[in-house]
Design a protein around this motif. Structure first.
Motif, PDB file in Angstrom:
ATOM      1  N   ILE A  29       1.037  -1.602  -0.239  1.00  0.00           N
ATOM      2  CA  ILE A  29       0.400  -0.403   0.161  1.00  0.00           C
ATOM      3  C   ILE A  29       0.719   0.939   0.011  1.00  0.00           C
ATOM      4  O   ILE A  29       2.295   1.130   0.003  1.00  0.00           O
ATOM      5  CB  ILE A  29      -0.961  -0.121   1.639  1.00  0.00           C
ATOM      6  N   THR A  30       0.241   2.239  -0.723  1.00  0.00           N
ATOM      7  CA  THR A  30       1.173   3.501  -0.412  1.00  0.00           C
ATOM      8  C   THR A  30       1.352   3.752   0.965  1.00  0.00           C
ATOM      9  O   THR A  30       0.716   3.668   2.026  1.00  0.00           O
ATOM     10  CB  THR A  30       0.162   4.981  -0.892  1.00  0.00           C
ATOM     11  N   GLY A  31       2.518   4.006   0.998  1.00  0.00           N
ATOM     12  CA  GLY A  31       3.585   5.097   2.339  1.00  0.00           C
ATOM     13  C   GLY A  31       3.788   4.048   2.565  1.00  0.00           C
ATOM     14  O   GLY A  31       4.216   4.477   4.131  1.00  0.00           O
ATOM     15  N   SER A  32       3.931   2.853   3.185  1.00  0.00           N
ATOM     16  CA  SER A  32       3.929   1.640   3.271  1.00  0.00           C
ATOM     17  C   SER A  32       5.784   1.217   3.585  1.00  0.00           C
ATOM     18  O   SER A  32       6.298   0.552   4.701  1.00  0.00           O
ATOM     19  CB  SER A  32       3.709   0.167   2.830  1.00  0.00           C
ATOM     20  N   ALA A  33       6.729   1.750   2.244  1.00  0.00           N
ATOM     21  CA  ALA A  33       8.105   1.288   2.966  1.00  0.00           C
ATOM     22  C   ALA A  33       8.505   2.931   2.076  1.00  0.00           C
ATOM     23  O   ALA A  33       8.181   3.181   1.243  1.00  0.00           O
ATOM     24  CB  ALA A  33       8.642   0.125   1.502  1.00  0.00           C
ATOM     25  N   ALA A  34      10.089   2.031   1.550  1.00  0.00           N
ATOM     26  CA  ALA A  34      10.873   2.893   0.551  1.00  0.00           C
ATOM     27  C   ALA A  34      11.511   2.132  -0.509  1.00  0.00           C
ATOM     28  O   ALA A  34      11.305   1.695  -0.288  1.00  0.00           O
ATOM     29  CB  ALA A  34      12.155   3.384   1.888  1.00  0.00           C
ATOM     30  N   PRO A  35      11.131   2.992  -1.384  1.00  0.00           N
ATOM     31  CA  PRO A  35      11.719   1.715  -2.721  1.00  0.00           C
ATOM     32  C   PRO A  35      12.797   2.460  -2.686  1.00  0.00           C
ATOM     33  O   PRO A  35      13.930   3.247  -2.048  1.00  0.00           O
ATOM     34  CB  PRO A  35      11.357   3.596  -4.029  1.00  0.00           C
ATOM     35  N   ASP A  36      13.526   1.577  -3.546  1.00  0.00           N
ATOM     36  CA  ASP A  36      15.278   1.204  -3.736  1.00  0.00           C
ATOM     37  C   ASP A  36      16.139   1.455  -5.478  1.00  0.00           C
ATOM     38  O   ASP A  36      15.345   1.690  -6.495  1.00  0.00           O
ATOM     39  CB  ASP A  36      15.462  -0.450  -3.851  1.00  0.00           C
ATOM     40  N   ALA A  37      16.324   3.085  -5.217  1.00  0.00           N
ATOM     41  CA  ALA A  37      16.446   3.712  -6.350  1.00  0.00           C
ATOM     42  C   ALA A  37      16.918   2.938  -7.526  1.00  0.00           C
ATOM     43  O   ALA A  37      16.838   3.510  -8.395  1.00  0.00           O
ATOM     44  CB  ALA A  37      17.140   5.043  -5.875  1.00  0.00           C
ATOM     45  N   GLY A  38      17.825   2.030  -7.541  1.00  0.00           N
ATOM     46  CA  GLY A  38      18.787   0.839  -8.208  1.00  0.00           C
ATOM     47  C   GLY A  38      17.449   0.080  -8.694  1.00  0.00           C
ATOM     48  O   GLY A  38      17.433   0.153  -9.806  1.00  0.00           O
ATOM     49  N   LYS A  39      17.060  -0.181  -8.098  1.00  0.00           N
ATOM     50  CA  LYS A  39      15.957  -1.743  -8.304  1.00  0.00           C
ATOM     51  C   LYS A  39      14.789  -0.100  -9.405  1.00  0.00           C
ATOM     52  O   LYS A  39      13.943  -0.771 -10.566  1.00  0.00           O
ATOM     53  CB  LYS A  39      15.355  -1.962  -7.369  1.00  0.00           C
ATOM     54  N   VAL A  40      14.103   0.659  -8.920  1.00  0.00           N
ATOM     55  CA  VAL A  40      13.478   1.667 -10.072  1.00  0.00           C
ATOM     56  C   VAL A  40      13.757   1.756 -11.028  1.00  0.00           C
ATOM     57  O   VAL A  40      13.457   1.983 -12.339  1.00  0.00           O
ATOM     58  CB  VAL A  40      13.003   2.881  -8.942  1.00  0.00           C
ATOM     59  N   ALA A  41      15.637   2.388 -10.553  1.00  0.00           N
ATOM     60  CA  ALA A  41      16.131   2.677 -12.470  1.00  0.00           C
ATOM     61  C   ALA A  41      16.262   1.589 -13.330  1.00  0.00           C
ATOM     62  O   ALA A  41      15.621   1.693 -14.282  1.00  0.00           O
ATOM     63  CB  ALA A  41      17.106   3.167 -12.168  1.00  0.00           C
ATOM     64  N   ALA A  42      16.425   0.684 -12.979  1.00  0.00           N
ATOM     65  CA  ALA A  42      16.203  -0.898 -13.629  1.00  0.00           C
ATOM     66  C   ALA A  42      14.660  -0.913 -14.232  1.00  0.00           C
ATOM     67  O   ALA A  42      14.693  -1.679 -15.585  1.00  0.00           O
ATOM     68  CB  ALA A  42      16.652  -1.619 -13.007  1.00  0.00           C
ATOM     69  N   ALA A  43      13.480  -0.949 -13.499  1.00  0.00           N
ATOM     70  CA  ALA A  43      12.446  -1.005 -14.337  1.00  0.00           C
ATOM     71  C   ALA A  43      11.953   0.056 -14.654  1.00  0.00           C
ATOM     72  O   ALA A  43      11.536  -0.661 -16.018  1.00  0.00           O
ATOM     73  CB  ALA A  43      11.428  -1.214 -12.477  1.00  0.00           C
ATOM     74  N   VAL A  44      12.203   1.042 -14.850  1.00  0.00           N
ATOM     75  CA  VAL A  44      12.069   1.805 -15.522  1.00  0.00           C
ATOM     76  C   VAL A  44      12.187   2.218 -16.670  1.00  0.00           C
ATOM     77  O   VAL A  44      11.449   2.296 -17.785  1.00  0.00           O
ATOM     78  CB  VAL A  44      12.223   3.762 -14.923  1.00  0.00           C
ATOM     79  N   ASP A  80      15.781  13.676  -0.608  1.00  0.00           N
ATOM     80  CA  ASP A  80      17.807  12.814  -0.935  1.00  0.00           C
ATOM     81  C   ASP A  80      16.491  12.012  -1.851  1.00  0.00           C
ATOM     82  O   ASP A  80      16.984  11.740  -3.269  1.00  0.00           O
ATOM     83  CB  ASP A  80      18.031  12.553   0.599  1.00  0.00           C
ATOM     84  N   GLN A  81      15.613  11.124  -1.436  1.00  0.00           N
ATOM     85  CA  GLN A  81      14.884   9.617  -1.646  1.00  0.00           C
ATOM     86  C   GLN A  81      14.321  10.758  -3.472  1.00  0.00           C
ATOM     87  O   GLN A  81      14.438  10.181  -4.318  1.00  0.00           O
ATOM     88  CB  GLN A  81      14.368   9.447  -1.367  1.00  0.00           C
ATOM     89  N   ALA A  82      14.085  11.447  -3.355  1.00  0.00           N
ATOM     90  CA  ALA A  82      13.453  12.531  -4.550  1.00  0.00           C
ATOM     91  C   ALA A  82      14.613  12.666  -5.534  1.00  0.00           C
ATOM     92  O   ALA A  82      14.021  11.847  -6.777  1.00  0.00           O
ATOM     93  CB  ALA A  82      12.949  13.631  -4.346  1.00  0.00           C
ATOM     94  N   ARG A  83      15.520  12.607  -5.116  1.00  0.00           N
ATOM     95  CA  ARG A  83      16.238  13.008  -5.655  1.00  0.00           C
ATOM     96  C   ARG A  83      17.040  11.884  -6.185  1.00  0.00           C
ATOM     97  O   ARG A  83      17.531  11.960  -7.982  1.00  0.00           O
ATOM     98  CB  ARG A  83      18.014  13.899  -5.767  1.00  0.00           C
ATOM     99  N   GLU A  84      17.208  10.451  -5.712  1.00  0.00           N
ATOM    100  CA  GLU A  84      17.687   9.278  -5.977  1.00  0.00           C
ATOM    101  C   GLU A  84      16.628   8.945  -7.380  1.00  0.00           C
ATOM    102  O   GLU A  84      17.393   8.440  -8.129  1.00  0.00           O
ATOM    103  CB  GLU A  84      18.168   8.921  -5.256  1.00  0.00           C
ATOM    104  N   ILE A  85      15.300   9.045  -6.841  1.00  0.00           N
ATOM    105  CA  ILE A  85      14.502   8.311  -7.683  1.00  0.00           C
ATOM    106  C   ILE A  85      14.228   9.410  -9.190  1.00  0.00           C
ATOM    107  O   ILE A  85      14.054   8.893  -9.974  1.00  0.00           O
ATOM    108  CB  ILE A  85      12.840   8.525  -7.418  1.00  0.00           C
ATOM    109  N   GLY A  86      14.180  10.566  -9.471  1.00  0.00           N
ATOM    110  CA  GLY A  86      14.159  11.444 -10.038  1.00  0.00           C
ATOM    111  C   GLY A  86      15.638  10.868 -11.781  1.00  0.00           C
ATOM    112  O   GLY A  86      15.835  11.216 -12.226  1.00  0.00           O
ATOM    113  N   ARG A  87      16.871  10.485 -10.655  1.00  0.00           N
ATOM    114  CA  ARG A  87      17.906  10.984 -11.920  1.00  0.00           C
ATOM    115  C   ARG A  87      17.067   9.359 -12.831  1.00  0.00           C
ATOM    116  O   ARG A  87      17.487   8.864 -13.472  1.00  0.00           O
ATOM    117  CB  ARG A  87      18.871   9.430 -11.102  1.00  0.00           C
ATOM    118  N   GLY A  88      16.526   8.016 -12.368  1.00  0.00           N
ATOM    119  CA  GLY A  88      16.256   7.732 -13.191  1.00  0.00           C
ATOM    120  C   GLY A  88      14.893   7.122 -13.902  1.00  0.00           C
ATOM    121  O   GLY A  88      14.625   5.871 -14.074  1.00  0.00           O
TER     122      GLY A  88
END
Length: 277
Positions: free
Chosen positions: A183-198, A219-227
């Protein structure tokens, strides 16, 4: 003719930065406070706005957004009033895309044909309806597309390459990648895995891919935004609003509690493509 969502992503691509997509619940904690926050979002750095349609059984949402929906419903918020909020917003702001996000039940009760016509007339740009799979496209997706509304679909970590073409078939505007399972707000995303998924999703579509669920700060937004082409922030903003309330009621500081966090996260998003950031 390009629509607002397409224009906004084209502008951001030319600037070399991802989008900040912000979520707020229509009517939370009351109609006027929520509208004041919505009015302030573009200047605070929001590139696209997701406006939640309050519903009594939001199965994909975590506790914070569930409580936001219940506060809005308790205050008398309805789907018709949600469309009026968009109409008021459009009287002053013609460029920022507005996407309604929620569940099919209130739309079904409203009447699909009437809803898509009224949403389009109010200035809505797209819909995210989380409980309608591609197999039910006839119910809302196809009528919405025919009316000129984008239909934005969610892809998840469990959406494999076999399933992805069905998910993307009638998707428009952008793809919303849910960065975590749950569900929303339940955990933190892994930026590396997210970039690969995108990157994997982009092999199947030319649409922008925005990433949400679990992004809580700059900080999280910056990491996720890279990918990603966009970063979606919802629960963190709703929690900032909730923390500002006194006995469930908004105070003078409530809008700024949300907008200051938006400004902070917008800075992180902007820095995501800065060398060395």
């Amino acid at each position: 003719m390009t629509d607002r969502i397409e224009r906004r992503f084209a502008e951001l691509a030319s600037q070399g930065r991802p989008a900040l997509v912000t979520f707020l619940m229509a009517g939370d904690p009351d109609l006027e406070t929520a509208f004041q926050i919505m009015q302030g979002l573009p200047a605070a750095g929001a590139d696209l706005i997701e406006l939640g349609m309050p519903f009594s059984d939001p199965m994909a949402d975590g506790p914070a957004i569930q409580r936001a929906g219940l506060r809005a419903l308790k205050g008398g918020m309805t789907l018709r009033k949600t469309l009026e909020v968009v109409r008021r917003f459009r009287a002053e702001e013609g460029d920022t895309p507005v996407i309604l996000m929620g569940y099919f039940n209130p739309i079904y009760i409203y009447g699909v044909e009437a809803f898509v016509a009224d949403a389009r007339a109010a200035g809505v740009d797209g819909l995210i309806v989380v409980d309608l799979p591609p197999e039910m496209d006839d119910e809302l997706c196809l009528p919405a597309l025919a009316a000129g509304l984008n239909f934005i679909r969610l892809a998840t970590p469990t959406t494999d390459d076999k399933r992805l073409p069905a998910v993307l078939k009638n998707t428009s505007g952008f793809v919303y990648y849910v960065s975590i399972t749950g569900i929303t707000g339940s955990a933190a995303p892994d930026a590396g895995k997210v970039a690969a998924a995108v990157e994997r999703i982009k092999r199947h579509t030319d649409l922008p891919v925005c990433v949400g669920f679990g992004v809580r700060g700059a900080d999280q937004a910056r990491e996720i935004g890279r990918g990603a082409d966009g970063v979606v922030v919802g629960s963190a903003l709703v929690q900032a609003l909730e923390t500002s309330l006194a006995e469930g009621k908004a105070g003078a500081a409530t809008p700024e509690a949300v907008l200051s966090l938006v400004r902070e996260i917008a800075g992180g998003v902007a820095a995501s493509r800065t060398p060395g950031a």
